[in-house]
Design a protein around this motif. Structure first.
Motif, PDB file in Angstrom:
ATOM      1  N   THR A 196       7.058   9.719  28.077  1.00  0.00           N
ATOM      2  CA  THR A 196       6.244   9.077  27.039  1.00  0.00           C
ATOM      3  C   THR A 196       6.474   9.736  25.690  1.00  0.00           C
ATOM      4  O   THR A 196       6.578   9.067  24.654  1.00  0.00           O
ATOM      5  CB  THR A 196       4.756   9.137  27.419  1.00  0.00           C
ATOM      6  OG1 THR A 196       4.563   8.521  28.700  1.00  0.00           O
ATOM      7  CG2 THR A 196       3.904   8.416  26.393  1.00  0.00           C
ATOM      8  N   ARG A 197       6.579  11.091  25.688  1.00  0.00           N
ATOM      9  CA  ARG A 197       6.856  11.799  24.432  1.00  0.00           C
ATOM     10  C   ARG A 197       8.212  11.377  23.868  1.00  0.00           C
ATOM     11  O   ARG A 197       8.371  11.178  22.662  1.00  0.00           O
ATOM     12  CB  ARG A 197       6.853  13.310  24.677  1.00  0.00           C
ATOM     13  CG  ARG A 197       5.546  13.930  25.155  1.00  0.00           C
ATOM     14  CD  ARG A 197       4.520  14.067  24.036  1.00  0.00           C
ATOM     15  NE  ARG A 197       3.839  12.809  23.774  1.00  0.00           N
ATOM     16  CZ  ARG A 197       2.861  12.313  24.536  1.00  0.00           C
ATOM     17  NH1 ARG A 197       2.442  12.975  25.604  1.00  0.00           N
ATOM     18  NH2 ARG A 197       2.284  11.168  24.225  1.00  0.00           N
ATOM     19  N   LYS A 198       9.219  11.246  24.760  1.00  0.00           N
ATOM     20  CA  LYS A 198      10.546  10.818  24.296  1.00  0.00           C
ATOM     21  C   LYS A 198      10.499   9.404  23.749  1.00  0.00           C
ATOM     22  O   LYS A 198      11.170   9.083  22.761  1.00  0.00           O
ATOM     23  CB  LYS A 198      11.551  10.902  25.450  1.00  0.00           C
ATOM     24  CG  LYS A 198      11.927  12.323  25.846  1.00  0.00           C
ATOM     25  CD  LYS A 198      13.026  12.313  26.906  1.00  0.00           C
ATOM     26  CE  LYS A 198      13.458  13.735  27.233  1.00  0.00           C
ATOM     27  NZ  LYS A 198      14.555  13.737  28.248  1.00  0.00           N
ATOM     28  N   VAL A 213       2.422   3.401  24.800  1.00  0.00           N
ATOM     29  CA  VAL A 213       3.686   3.665  24.113  1.00  0.00           C
ATOM     30  C   VAL A 213       4.794   2.738  24.601  1.00  0.00           C
ATOM     31  O   VAL A 213       5.542   2.164  23.806  1.00  0.00           O
ATOM     32  CB  VAL A 213       4.099   5.143  24.304  1.00  0.00           C
ATOM     33  CG1 VAL A 213       5.478   5.395  23.701  1.00  0.00           C
ATOM     34  CG2 VAL A 213       3.064   6.064  23.680  1.00  0.00           C
ATOM     35  N   GLU A 239       7.966   7.946  22.346  1.00  0.00           N
ATOM     36  CA  GLU A 239       7.323   7.988  21.024  1.00  0.00           C
ATOM     37  C   GLU A 239       8.313   8.392  19.942  1.00  0.00           C
ATOM     38  O   GLU A 239       8.247   7.905  18.814  1.00  0.00           O
ATOM     39  CB  GLU A 239       6.153   8.977  21.050  1.00  0.00           C
ATOM     40  CG  GLU A 239       4.894   8.431  21.692  1.00  0.00           C
ATOM     41  CD  GLU A 239       3.751   9.405  21.608  1.00  0.00           C
ATOM     42  OE1 GLU A 239       2.614   8.950  21.416  1.00  0.00           O
ATOM     43  OE2 GLU A 239       3.981  10.623  21.724  1.00  0.00           O
ATOM     44  N   ALA A 240       9.242   9.286  20.309  1.00  0.00           N
ATOM     45  CA  ALA A 240      10.230   9.755  19.340  1.00  0.00           C
ATOM     46  C   ALA A 240      11.445   8.844  19.272  1.00  0.00           C
ATOM     47  O   ALA A 240      12.399   9.127  18.529  1.00  0.00           O
ATOM     48  CB  ALA A 240      10.667  11.179  19.701  1.00  0.00           C
ATOM     49  N   ARG A 281       4.567  11.922  31.418  1.00  0.00           N
ATOM     50  CA  ARG A 281       4.145  12.345  30.076  1.00  0.00           C
ATOM     51  C   ARG A 281       5.367  12.745  29.242  1.00  0.00           C
ATOM     52  O   ARG A 281       5.434  12.467  28.036  1.00  0.00           O
ATOM     53  CB  ARG A 281       3.161  13.505  30.164  1.00  0.00           C
ATOM     54  CG  ARG A 281       1.783  13.111  30.679  1.00  0.00           C
ATOM     55  CD  ARG A 281       0.834  14.291  30.630  1.00  0.00           C
ATOM     56  NE  ARG A 281      -0.445  14.001  31.254  1.00  0.00           N
ATOM     57  CZ  ARG A 281      -1.457  13.392  30.643  1.00  0.00           C
ATOM     58  NH1 ARG A 281      -1.320  13.004  29.379  1.00  0.00           N
ATOM     59  NH2 ARG A 281      -2.589  13.175  31.283  1.00  0.00           N
ATOM     60  N   GLY A 282       6.337  13.429  29.874  1.00  0.00           N
ATOM     61  CA  GLY A 282       7.543  13.826  29.157  1.00  0.00           C
ATOM     62  C   GLY A 282       8.330  12.625  28.666  1.00  0.00           C
ATOM     63  O   GLY A 282       8.816  12.607  27.531  1.00  0.00           O
ATOM     64  N   GLU A 328      -1.603   6.344  28.452  1.00  0.00           N
ATOM     65  CA  GLU A 328      -0.742   6.746  27.335  1.00  0.00           C
ATOM     66  C   GLU A 328       0.638   6.108  27.471  1.00  0.00           C
ATOM     67  O   GLU A 328       1.219   5.635  26.488  1.00  0.00           O
ATOM     68  CB  GLU A 328      -0.630   8.271  27.299  1.00  0.00           C
ATOM     69  CG  GLU A 328       0.085   8.797  26.069  1.00  0.00           C
ATOM     70  CD  GLU A 328       0.119  10.318  26.063  1.00  0.00           C
ATOM     71  OE1 GLU A 328       0.502  10.892  25.021  1.00  0.00           O
ATOM     72  OE2 GLU A 328      -0.230  10.930  27.101  1.00  0.00           O
TER      73      GLU A 328
END
Length: 410
Positions: free
Chosen positions: A382-384, A351, A386-387, A379-380, A347
């Motif tokens: 990766t979320r940032k 990204v 993405e945003a 993972r955290g 993931e």
């Protein structure tokens, strides 16, 4: 004519017992003793931390020594130098008079000089009819002759301590490199970590034990602290080497084709041990995902900058890291050691891109025990990403600045 040797300072300066003690020592100067003034000055420079004098104070002492015409300081010669403040300031690279007086006081208090002040506080020499100096008023260099052995002993002890500290640092560095590479080999070769029910459950535990020891290294470690840490690392390195040696012996004893085939399969980089939950059904448990198109520019940061921010990853490289291919291959090994699952890794690569994700892994490794769950942390991020809220540059610069600060305080 009998002359009185002045023993008290001029003006408001007070006489201390330490000054009297220095004068007593200087009065016992053996007439046959000879020392090289620049050799003893070098010893004093080395012993500076113990003498409590600064580099600027020593620059004043250096200037004073230049006013003594001979290289040798003897036990029977006159060792009083009497330059004016103006002359002394010029030889001390233009040091202001107020600063000069302060450092002269420091040298006197440290027992390196004795004041021989005239009645009016001026520095000069009174000469006889034949032109020889009968009495000089200024600074007496006699303590350098009398205490030369003490200064040389201090210097030798400090140099020995510095050598021991350097050896301890080298030992820690070598152990860290050996352990990191042996752990990488153990994971790649599929070496079991348990022997007869004993030992760590997996290589992730071994790696965590290694990082927990490394995390205890202080920024400004003493020799004793480094030697204790080196002993721990040495013991861990011996234990890991024993695991690898036992595995090699067991492999040599077994000549079956199936065992050989399994050994060859386990040696492939794609068969790294999974330290987090496995991938969803249909994906190979140990296979590294193929990178997808990235939202970030690949290789947007110089490799040298990345290695400066994350030097610990070099310990895990088989033959060093000289290009991005080496870095990516090493990051693939490290992510498994950190317990980052293939799904989290895939993931992040999708990204961030393969290179950016690998750099993040290097940063996570560098931060050590400050990150409890490497997989969750990745993972955290990766979320940032993405945003559009994640930037790798500030992280790299923060770690570079932190390492520079460590070097300045070491």
């Amino acid at each position: 004519m009998n002359t009185h040797t002045p023993t008290t300072p001029f003006g408001r300066r007070s006489l201390r017992l330490a000054h009297v003690a220095t004068q007593v020592v200087a009065s016992s100067r053996p007439p046959e003793k000879v020392v090289h003034k620049w050799k003893i000055f070098h010893a004093i420079c080395t012993a500076r931390p113990r003498l409590g004098v600064s580099e600027r104070s020593l620059s004043v002492l250096n200037a004073l020594l230049t006013f003594h015409p001979e290289t040798a300081l003897t036990g029977e010669g006159d060792l009083v130098v009497f330059p004016s403040n103006h002359q002394l300031s010029l030889r001390a690279h233009g040091m202001p008079a107020s600063t000069l007086r302060r450092h002269l006081a420091v040298l006197v208090d440290a027992g390196l000089l004795i004041r021989r002040d005239s009645p009016n506080g001026k520095r000069y020499a009174r000469k006889g009819q034949g032109g020889e100096i009968e009495l000089a008023f200024g600074f007496d260099l006699s303590p350098l002759v009398v205490c030369s052995e003490k200064f040389e002993k201090m210097a030798a002890e400090i140099e020995a301590e510095a050598r021991a500290l350097k050896l301890a640092r080298e030992r820690v560095t070598l152990c860290r490199r050996d352990i990191a590479k042996m752990i990488a080999t153990g994971i790649e070769e599929g070496v079991p970590t348990r022997r007869e029910g004993r030992g760590p459950a997996d290589w992730q535990e071994v790696h965590q034990a290694f990082r927990s020891i490394v995390a205890t290294i202080p920024r400004t470690a003493t020799r004793a602290e480094l030697e204790a840490i080196a002993d721990e690392l040495s013991q861990l390195a011996d234990d890991i080497l024993s695991l690898l040696e036992n595995h090699v012996k067991a492999a040599n004893m077994s000549a079956s084709e199936s065992h050989t085939e399994r050994h060859l399969q386990n040696s492939k980089p794609d068969s790294l041990v999974d330290l987090e939950p496995s991938l969803p059904e249909g994906k190979a448990a140990g296979a590294e995902p193929k990178p997808q198109p990235s939202r970030f520019a690949e290789g947007s940061y110089p490799l040298g900058m990345v290695l400066s921010a994350c030097p610990d990853i070099i310990d895990y490289a088989k033959g060093g890291i000289s290009n991005w291919r080496d870095f990516l291959a090493t990051a693939a090994i490290v992510r498994s050691m950190l317990g980052i699952s293939p799904s989290a890794w895939e993931e992040a690569q999708t990204v961030m891109g393969e290179t950016q994700a690998a750099i993040v892994v290097g940063c996570i490794l560098q931060r050590g025990d400050a990150i409890r769950s490497a997989g969750g942390y990745l993972r955290g991020l990766t979320r940032k990403a993405e945003a559009g809220e994640f930037s790798l540059g500030p992280i790299l610069m923060a770690q570079i600045n932190s390492r520079l600060q460590e070097k300045r305080t070491a």
